[in-house]
Enzyme design. Structure first.
Site, PDB file in Angstrom:
ATOM      1  N   HIS A  97       0.699  -1.257   0.136  1.00 27.78           N
ATOM      2  CA  HIS A  97       0.084   0.046   0.130  1.00 27.78           C
ATOM      3  C   HIS A  97       1.090   1.267  -0.136  1.00 27.78           C
ATOM      4  O   HIS A  97       2.284   1.353   0.460  1.00 27.78           O
ATOM      5  CB  HIS A  97      -0.920   0.034   1.237  1.00 27.78           C
ATOM      6  CG  HIS A  97      -0.203   0.248   2.632  1.00 27.78           C
ATOM      7  ND1 HIS A  97       0.194   1.356   3.226  1.00 27.78           N
ATOM      8  CD2 HIS A  97       0.147  -0.937   3.283  1.00 27.78           C
ATOM      9  CE1 HIS A  97       0.569   0.959   4.481  1.00 27.78           C
ATOM     10  NE2 HIS A  97       0.541  -0.179   4.703  1.00 27.78           N
ATOM     11  N   ASP A  99      -0.569   4.484   1.190  1.00 21.52           N
ATOM     12  CA  ASP A  99      -0.905   5.467   2.235  1.00 21.52           C
ATOM     13  C   ASP A  99      -0.193   5.325   3.300  1.00 21.52           C
ATOM     14  O   ASP A  99       0.533   4.103   3.566  1.00 21.52           O
ATOM     15  CB  ASP A  99      -2.402   5.361   2.322  1.00 21.52           C
ATOM     16  CG  ASP A  99      -2.914   3.953   2.933  1.00 21.52           C
ATOM     17  OD1 ASP A  99      -2.520   2.907   2.363  1.00 21.52           O
ATOM     18  OD2 ASP A  99      -3.462   3.869   3.890  1.00 21.52           O
ATOM     19  N   ASP A 130       6.646   1.699   6.173  1.00 24.82           N
ATOM     20  CA  ASP A 130       5.250   0.906   6.215  1.00 24.82           C
ATOM     21  C   ASP A 130       4.505   2.047   5.230  1.00 24.82           C
ATOM     22  O   ASP A 130       3.836   3.021   5.716  1.00 24.82           O
ATOM     23  CB  ASP A 130       4.605   1.134   7.431  1.00 24.82           C
ATOM     24  CG  ASP A 130       3.390   0.435   7.819  1.00 24.82           C
ATOM     25  OD1 ASP A 130       2.757  -0.131   6.768  1.00 24.82           O
ATOM     26  OD2 ASP A 130       2.620   1.119   8.653  1.00 24.82           O
ATOM     27  N   GLU A 161      -4.918   1.567   3.268  1.00 19.40           N
ATOM     28  CA  GLU A 161      -4.890   0.636   4.167  1.00 19.40           C
ATOM     29  C   GLU A 161      -5.063   0.654   5.546  1.00 19.40           C
ATOM     30  O   GLU A 161      -5.456   0.296   6.334  1.00 19.40           O
ATOM     31  CB  GLU A 161      -3.602  -0.190   3.962  1.00 19.40           C
ATOM     32  CG  GLU A 161      -3.367  -1.682   4.445  1.00 19.40           C
ATOM     33  CD  GLU A 161      -2.511  -1.368   5.931  1.00 19.40           C
ATOM     34  OE1 GLU A 161      -2.712  -2.487   6.563  1.00 19.40           O
ATOM     35  OE2 GLU A 161      -2.300  -0.507   6.198  1.00 19.40           O
ATOM     36  N   GLU A 162      -4.498   2.096   5.883  1.00 21.20           N
ATOM     37  CA  GLU A 162      -4.207   2.330   7.336  1.00 21.20           C
ATOM     38  C   GLU A 162      -5.468   2.625   7.969  1.00 21.20           C
ATOM     39  O   GLU A 162      -5.443   2.727   9.151  1.00 21.20           O
ATOM     40  CB  GLU A 162      -3.105   3.640   7.314  1.00 21.20           C
ATOM     41  CG  GLU A 162      -1.748   3.212   6.542  1.00 21.20           C
ATOM     42  CD  GLU A 162      -1.061   2.261   7.578  1.00 21.20           C
ATOM     43  OE1 GLU A 162      -1.640   1.816   8.658  1.00 21.20           O
ATOM     44  OE2 GLU A 162       0.182   1.963   7.431  1.00 21.20           O
ATOM     45  N   HIS A 425       4.535   3.928  12.411  1.00 23.69           N
ATOM     46  CA  HIS A 425       3.508   4.882  12.923  1.00 23.69           C
ATOM     47  C   HIS A 425       4.203   5.577  14.225  1.00 23.69           C
ATOM     48  O   HIS A 425       3.286   6.198  14.715  1.00 23.69           O
ATOM     49  CB  HIS A 425       2.544   3.715  13.494  1.00 23.69           C
ATOM     50  CG  HIS A 425       1.650   3.010  12.366  1.00 23.69           C
ATOM     51  ND1 HIS A 425       0.382   2.579  12.772  1.00 23.69           N
ATOM     52  CD2 HIS A 425       1.735   2.738  11.120  1.00 23.69           C
ATOM     53  CE1 HIS A 425      -0.093   1.892  11.660  1.00 23.69           C
ATOM     54  NE2 HIS A 425       0.880   1.867  10.831  1.00 23.69           N
TER      55      HIS A 425
END
Length: 458
Positions: A97, A99, A130, A161-162, A425
């Protein structure tokens, strides 16, 4: 690789990847600069910019069959590209992904999150690990073979996705789009730098809400405290029953097994979790057993007044939400039912709890020993020049379960460019450029080894 050329040696693949790295590094930097955040309150334009940039890289790499999937009402397009392999070759679907999560707590970042910065062999920036390194890594693996891989490759790269992607539920609705012999979910990485690791399981998840009401309204604790049933005290007593004195989950019916694969040491885990010096960890057994192959219960929310400005009153109502992480092979609904039974059977101070089951999501346990699994273990070991291990994930990746439902016959493999210290994150997220390069090599080696072993299995 010239058309009709024979297989490349591992050394040739490594050398080809090394030659590609300057361009791949530059493209990763350019992609990380795009603040492609797919959640409310952030502009949609950067998502389209990231999408278009990746499409341009695919076109530059010789990919001609590129489709754009848009789910109604949503803004982030899904890239679905196909690169044909030789006749009779297996099909490998590769997912990642583009995003990212927001870069909050900017004061904790050493450098601006969307101005990627290289230092000490690492590239820092939001989304480096990520999962933009994995996106660029997939493109790099195609370039190793000059756009003519020894397997048919389907790329599925989404941009939402997140934050609860609608794409999570889409594959079972259109399984023909995702038909493949093996799938590589490149949204993970190794347990630590230098230790190639295949993720073979993911825990499931279930929510439970527990509440009770004991009085018509809050009452002055000086006048009524000591006899009036305090809802908050009763709830706290009930929540305390979920663990024993060691911190192990004390709910019957939850599956727990010893973890025998790769894992963190206690000290590594303390460092990663930022446990304060001198404090014990919860539970008993190995770290892998506690965070991967056993249940975990967390009180993720509780209604209570803040300490500042607290009122002297007996609470008339209380409510908490509980998150249960579930063994990869135990149905989440079964585990949730066990937790509900436990809570319903309690009578803290003689009070009955109101227990409601919330959302569930099953875990995932990969089939092992197939040709794709063996090819992945070979590719990881060869890329890192060391024996590959196996680990699990404590968090859920819903798209894995959706893809498994859509194409249950395909082998599912989880590996990528990140590692346990990447701080995804969080502030100062980074990807090690050496790990990034090895992940490119691993994907390319996997293509070639799987093509060979698949041929032998037919």
């Amino acid at each position: 690789m010239p058309e009709n050329a024979g297989p490349m040696t591992p050394l040739q693949i490594k050398n080809a990847a090394a030659d590609l790295m300057p361009a791949l590094r530059s493209e990763l930097i350019e992609l990380v600069r795009i603040p492609s955040i797919a959640t409310d309150g952030y502009p949609a334009a950067p998502l389209f910019e990231a999408h278009d940039f990746i499409v341009s890289l695919l076109e530059k790499s010789g990919v001609t069959q590129i489709d754009r999937l848009e789910i109604p009402g949503k803004t982030a397009p899904v890239i679905i590209a196909t690169i044909p392999g030789p006749v009779g070759a297996p099909t490998v679907l590769m997912y990642s992904h583009y995003d990212v999560v927001p870069a909050e707590d900017l004061e904790l970042w050493d450098t601006p999150p969307f101005e990627p910065t290289e230092r000490d062999g690492a590239l820092y920036g939001r989304g480096t690990a990520d999962s933009k390194a994995n996106v660029i890594g997939m493109i790099g693996a195609l370039r190793v073979f000059d756009g003519k891989p020894p397997v048919t490759v389907k790329l599925v790269i989404e941009g939402q996705e997140e934050f609860g992607s609608p794409f999570d539920n889409y594959p079972p609705e259109a399984p023909e789009l995702f038909q493949s012999d093996a799938m590589v979910i490149a949204d993970v990485g190794s347990v630590r730098p230098g230790s190639p690791t295949l993720t073979v399981a993911l825990r499931g998840s279930a929510q439970v809400i527990v509440e009770l009401t004991t009085l018509g309204a809050d009452k002055h604790n000086g006048l009524y405290g000591g006899a009036a049933p305090d809802a908050r005290l009763a709830l706290i007593r009930a929540l305390a029953s979920l663990h024993n004195d060691n911190g192990d989950v004390a709910v019957d019916g939850l599956l727990r097994e010893e973890w025998t694969g790769s894992s963190y040491t206690d000290e590594e885990f303390r460092t990663l979790a930022e446990v304060r010096d001198g404090l014990p960890l919860l539970g008993t057994g190995g770290i892998g057993e506690r965070i991967w192959s056993g249940p975990a219960i967390t009180v993720t929310g509780i209604d209570a007044p803040p300490v500042d400005g607290a009122v002297n009153a007996v609470a008339s109502t209380a409510r908490a939400v509980i998150n249960l992480r579930v063994h990869p092979r135990q149905p989440a609904s079964e585990a949730q039912a066990a937790l509900v039974r436990h809570l319903q059977a309690l009578r803290p101070f003689g009070l009955e709890l109101d227990v409601k089951a919330g959302e569930t999501g099953d875990g995932f346990a990969a089939e092992q020993g197939g040709p794709a699994f063996d090819a992945a273990m070979f590719a990881l070991s060869e890329s890192w020049d060391g024996e590959a291990g196996q680990m699990a994930g404590g968090g859920s990746i819903p798209i894995v379960m959706a893809l498994d439902t859509a194409v249950p016959t395909a082998e599912k493999l989880l590996f990528g460019a990140t590692d346990g210290y990447a701080n995804i994150h969080g502030p100062n997220e980074r990807v090690l450029l050496d790990e990034f390069e090895k992940a490119v090599v691993a994907k390319a080696l996997f293509f070639q080894e799987y093509a060979r072993t698949f041929e032998g299995k037919k």
